[in-house]
Design an enzyme around this catalytic site. Sequence first.
Site, PDB file in Angstrom:
ATOM      1  N   CYS A  94     -79.148  45.726 -72.461  1.00  0.00           N
ATOM      2  CA  CYS A  94     -80.240  46.679 -72.308  1.00  0.00           C
ATOM      3  C   CYS A  94     -80.340  47.228 -70.890  1.00  0.00           C
ATOM      4  CB  CYS A  94     -81.564  46.030 -72.714  1.00  0.00           C
ATOM      5  SG  CYS A  94     -81.814  44.402 -71.999  1.00  0.00           S
ATOM      6  N   CYS A  95     -80.015  46.397 -69.894  1.00  0.00           N
ATOM      7  CA  CYS A  95     -80.327  46.778 -68.515  1.00  0.00           C
ATOM      8  C   CYS A  95     -79.463  47.901 -67.938  1.00  0.00           C
ATOM      9  CB  CYS A  95     -80.299  45.556 -67.603  1.00  0.00           C
ATOM     10  SG  CYS A  95     -81.524  44.301 -68.062  1.00  0.00           S
TER      11      CYS A  95
ATOM     12  N   GLU B 248     -86.559  40.524 -65.376  1.00  0.00           N
ATOM     13  CA  GLU B 248     -85.511  41.355 -65.973  1.00  0.00           C
ATOM     14  C   GLU B 248     -85.551  42.767 -65.401  1.00  0.00           C
ATOM     15  OE1 GLU B 248     -85.641  41.378 -70.261  1.00  0.00           O
ATOM     16  OE2 GLU B 248     -84.354  43.144 -70.362  1.00  0.00           O
TER      17      GLU B 248
ATOM     18  N   GLU C 129     -88.368  35.695 -72.180  1.00  0.00           N
ATOM     19  CA  GLU C 129     -88.253  36.770 -71.171  1.00  0.00           C
ATOM     20  C   GLU C 129     -89.652  37.281 -70.833  1.00  0.00           C
ATOM     21  OE1 GLU C 129     -85.611  39.424 -73.523  1.00  0.00           O
ATOM     22  OE2 GLU C 129     -83.956  38.549 -72.406  1.00  0.00           O
TER      23      GLU C 129
ATOM     24  N   HIS D 280     -84.825  45.315 -84.890  1.00  0.00           N
ATOM     25  CA  HIS D 280     -85.299  46.341 -83.953  1.00  0.00           C
ATOM     26  C   HIS D 280     -85.134  47.759 -84.482  1.00  0.00           C
ATOM     27  CE1 HIS D 280     -85.305  42.869 -81.353  1.00  0.00           C
ATOM     28  NE2 HIS D 280     -85.608  43.549 -80.274  1.00  0.00           N
TER      29      HIS D 280
ATOM     30  N   GLY E 277     -91.670  45.114 -83.676  1.00  0.00           N
ATOM     31  CA  GLY E 277     -91.634  43.860 -82.920  1.00  0.00           C
ATOM     32  C   GLY E 277     -91.424  44.130 -81.451  1.00  0.00           C
TER      33      GLY E 277
ATOM     34  N   HIS F 211     -93.298  38.846 -73.899  1.00  0.00           N
ATOM     35  CA  HIS F 211     -92.063  39.508 -73.472  1.00  0.00           C
ATOM     36  C   HIS F 211     -92.396  40.688 -72.551  1.00  0.00           C
ATOM     37  CE1 HIS F 211     -88.394  41.989 -74.067  1.00  0.00           C
ATOM     38  NE2 HIS F 211     -87.797  40.840 -74.314  1.00  0.00           N
TER      39      HIS F 211
END
Lengths: 649, 649
Positions: free
Chosen positions: A414-415, A334, A318, A135, A186, A266
């Site tokens: 991440c959230c 999510e 996801e 990433h 990506g 995703h």
Amino acid sequence: MGIMEPVSKKKVTITDNFFGFYTRLARETMIPYQWEVLNDRVIDAEPSHAVKNFKIAAGLEKGDFYGFVFQDSDVAKWLEAVGYSLMTHPDPELEKTADEIIDLIEKAQCPDGYLDTYYIINKNEKRWSNLCECHELYCAGHLIEAAVAYYEATGKDKLLKIACRFADLIDSVFGPEEGKIKGYPGHQEIELALVKLYKVTKNPKYLKLSTFFINERGKEPNYFIYEWEHVRGKVSHWSRREEPAPNLEYNQAHKPARQQEKAVGHAVRAVYMYSAMADIAYETADNELFEALKRLWRNITQRQMYITGGIGSTRHGEAFTFDYDLPNDTIYAETCASIGLVFFAHRMLKMHLSGEYGDVIEKVLYNLLPGSMSLNGREFFYVNPLEVWPKACDKDPGKHHVKPVRQKWFSCACCPPNIARLLTSLGDYIYSVNRDTLFTHLYIGGEVETEICNSKVLIRQNSKYPYQGEVNLTVLVDEPLNFNLALRIPSWCWNYELYINGQKQNYETKGGYAILNEKWNNGDNVKIIMDMPVEIMASNPKVRENAGKVCIMRGPLVYCIEEVDNGPNLSAITLCTDKELKTEKSKDLPDGTVIITGEGVRNVEDEWDDTLYRPYRKIKTLPVRIKAIPYYLWGNRGRGEMQVWIRGK
Amino acid sequence: MGIMEPVSKKKVTITDNFFGFYTRLARETMIPYQWEVLNDRVIDAEPSHAVKNFKIAAGLEKGDFYGFVFQDSDVAKWLEAVGYSLMTHPDPELEKTADEIIDLIEKAQCPDGYLDTYYIINKNEKRWSNLCECHELYCAGHLIEAAVAYYEATGKDKLLKIACRFADLIDSVFGPEEGKIKGYPGHQEIELALVKLYKVTKNPKYLKLSTFFINERGKEPNYFIYEWEHVRGKVSHWSRREEPAPNLEYNQAHKPARQQEKAVGHAVRAVYMYSAMADIAYETADNELFEALKRLWRNITQRQMYITGGIGSTRHGEAFTFDYDLPNDTIYAETCASIGLVFFAHRMLKMHLSGEYGDVIEKVLYNLLPGSMSLNGREFFYVNPLEVWPKACDKDPGKHHVKPVRQKWFSCACCPPNIARLLTSLGDYIYSVNRDTLFTHLYIGGEVETEICNSKVLIRQNSKYPYQGEVNLTVLVDEPLNFNLALRIPSWCWNYELYINGQKQNYETKGGYAILNEKWNNGDNVKIIMDMPVEIMASNPKVRENAGKVCIMRGPLVYCIEEVDNGPNLSAITLCTDKELKTEKSKDLPDGTVIITGEGVRNVEDEWDDTLYRPYRKIKTLPVRIKAIPYYLWGNRGRGEMQVWIRGK
């Protein structure tokens, strides 16, 4: 092609009971708490190691990289939230902490501008060799967003310079020119960040690079296939061995972005990409891109969105699945995906006056988003189910990903910082202006200051939303001023009344907005009274999961039933839809919470003994009183069952 | 502790319309077809390579082992089915083919008796080093079962000797004695096979070895953990690298077998183990084991069994999950698991006179089992769903394992030969005898010949089951004979009448059987008329998946609705349970098929346009005529939706 610009969060205050609480929680609890987590100082939480990775990369500590390859982004998103918070709520202590981490980031940056602690700690060997799975560009994007936020908040440009150096390096590596990599991330994110960098630096190369990434994506021959075969020898970062060719739908690289018809893959990647596409469509007046976005928007909101604003039906990747596939219990939904949906909606609104964008933002803001965190601001959901049976979450591997209680942190975190950066920038979403109109998209109480027709206008909004449908707006002007005040009429609202200084008005709505064209005097009062009855909702019959089921709503709020109020086995309950539903004040939820009660029946379990199947004619039911609470408050009174869609008869 | 012994399939003929058809299909189509598949001669079918593996192991061909580590068992199960078929239907050509493969198997066997082509082809290096994952003992078990069947059918003992040599080797390697491995199979099967070998050879060491495997399983310290850590260096056969310790519940090794309370883990392994435990309990009069089996039986049939007789709710480990968790669409319900459930029930019946065993056998035989194959005998289901939406099977990774059409073969091909061996041995399940009673468990038309009170008795059964509830039994005796004729009264049957030579009788049932104590004369007629109305069934309210839903049954048959009869989106249909359901003859299904029609309503999709959610008060329904067909016939008229549990009102 823009029709309006949002009023910056810098010019907006938020003071109502609902978001006054949540934005304060973000500032006063989430930001400090998350800083502790990023420094691995919270007991019982999943380790983060994110700050430590920067220290190791900077040569200040010894050790190995730990965490996901995108661990850096947690720090960046936290910094971005700090920037937003400082814009409206200066805090020298917090700013000092931020300056220190920015110093550390600077130390970790390579001489050539490269900045990704995973690769730096691992000796930089394989930079840019696995765009598909690793990433680097995603992390770069979050760093850029943080830099822009922090610069706009404080005027300090150290982080902005760091970000520009990195962006310049990326620009030298990627692009259509001979010798540059024809690749793209990506996980989309840098595309929207580069547009922000362009807007703050005015350097068009960042916009050009963003457009390159979007336009290159999904072209044949496909870069991800090429990279898999020729750059990384088919070896996966995750399994460390040869794997089949990447699934291109997963990261929306199956066809050129502007030709895509349906939201696939995703979900977070998808909505981040659509947000960037909307930015580019806006900045470059690219109508083809805008038409693609309208298709994708409709596909999500008319085919693939939960009633809470959740998106992404499956944990496998996801991801989005297919039209009308909206399972409630194996759901993914999510938190980040719905936040990205808000980003997307907000950008569409700049180009297209339609209430649907505000409707979706409102849906997320009053349901999924506050539902994804606990009332203490320290626990979070990554997955946001509409139906939970804790035993199944424990014992059914197909539901292990659904947690019945909010978590302190996540290995893939991440959230939580995404929630923080949305709440601290919430001011951006409430109002827009163009030359002669001030648009109110959300009924969030507070103040806004802006300019219309070259005159300063201040609006004071008084709202008890989402629990009461009456909203008062006070117009404050230096001298009488002619402009339009446009008020979004939410799609849930079937009847409303508008008053100016107590005089009832008749206005046609346009694109979901009532547009009040007046010469406004200082202190004028606009009152909108939206009828807010309890409404029983049904799903499109094509949503098979909800066949025979109903959902209780009131205003923008989705309601759910919980085990703590209704006993175990919620699926045995049927709501009598022909009986009156009543609102009540809650005794065990935060002050002001309106709960809903109604009549229902419950299948009697007692007489079944040890049989699994019996003739239907022998089945008995008993009347029960059903108690429903707002969805966003579920799971705050212990671990138990929860259900949004209830059988109705 | 036995109370009755089954009458051998050798003494039973099957001639009725239902199983006359399926047993002929097994003999005339499935056995020849599966031989072609095992030899890789069926185009478009998954390759088997199973025969070729034996040729390579025997040194007759060159090449590598191909397929799963348990590929040998496909040949063994086919041979077992051939043995059963030859018992009642001699076929010199088939016998010749079988003799040839037996010769080949003999050539593949190692001098020390070892016989597993995976290990032989791979140089025998790691024999017995991974009992947990590799299936040596499982394959040995199937070889033994085949050997016993073929010996009993033909009197030829070549395969039996091969099996004994291998069993003797295993007995020298495993056991409680110093220096022997204290292990047991990852996939149970050899345990029940060894009891068969004991019964045919009368050699008690095989029973002792079987008992060792059962008693050793799940003891502390756990062998699978020891093996993982100390024998195979934590390396998994499947991934070829280090993996975490094995999940002991998956193969029922989490606690000693006789202490287990609930059915857990891989469903086929579980029921094969319970079958062996029942054999041992019977042979050794082990009451503790029998009590454990009653618990496990009740747990399965009262908590974890689908109405079709399917077991194993999740594809994750092909496993049981937990009580009342019976999803219809993400279901596993492997064909082999229900066949194993029949094995288990059949063995329990020897020790415990209760109609529940026959009820479950009947449930599987008239629903899941015939449903798992196509009417042409050449296509099969591995997973047997109760609800299918083909689009979801294609697009939802959580449902990819559910196939909307039967397959020609499988890379893991355990199910098709298992169906063949059950159908060819079906005669075993219909009658039992003890000293003075002949028990009829199933109403399958044909004849049985046996001895009661030292006299020969022949019963001719005339049945149009499962479509008609009238069954006639004619007693044929050389001279008048006093004995009991016990008839199982199925649990679905609420009213029945019994006649002897036209005279109505009154009999109390005992344990689910009506026991007719008579002095029987040659030619006496017993008629049982079971009322067979259409019955609407409901699930225990604890089965959340079926809340608000009903299932149509008639007699033992479960019905389902299909898209071909009822249009797309079956979930939009609700059955009116207060309206009469009618039986009709089918026009497009096999002769004699009774279909059921009823009144229902369907949610109208037209008016929804592009909305996902609307107020319930605006929803419209239209009356529809619902057509249901027997579940076992689904999927024979093209690819489409299917549903067993239908919303009811």
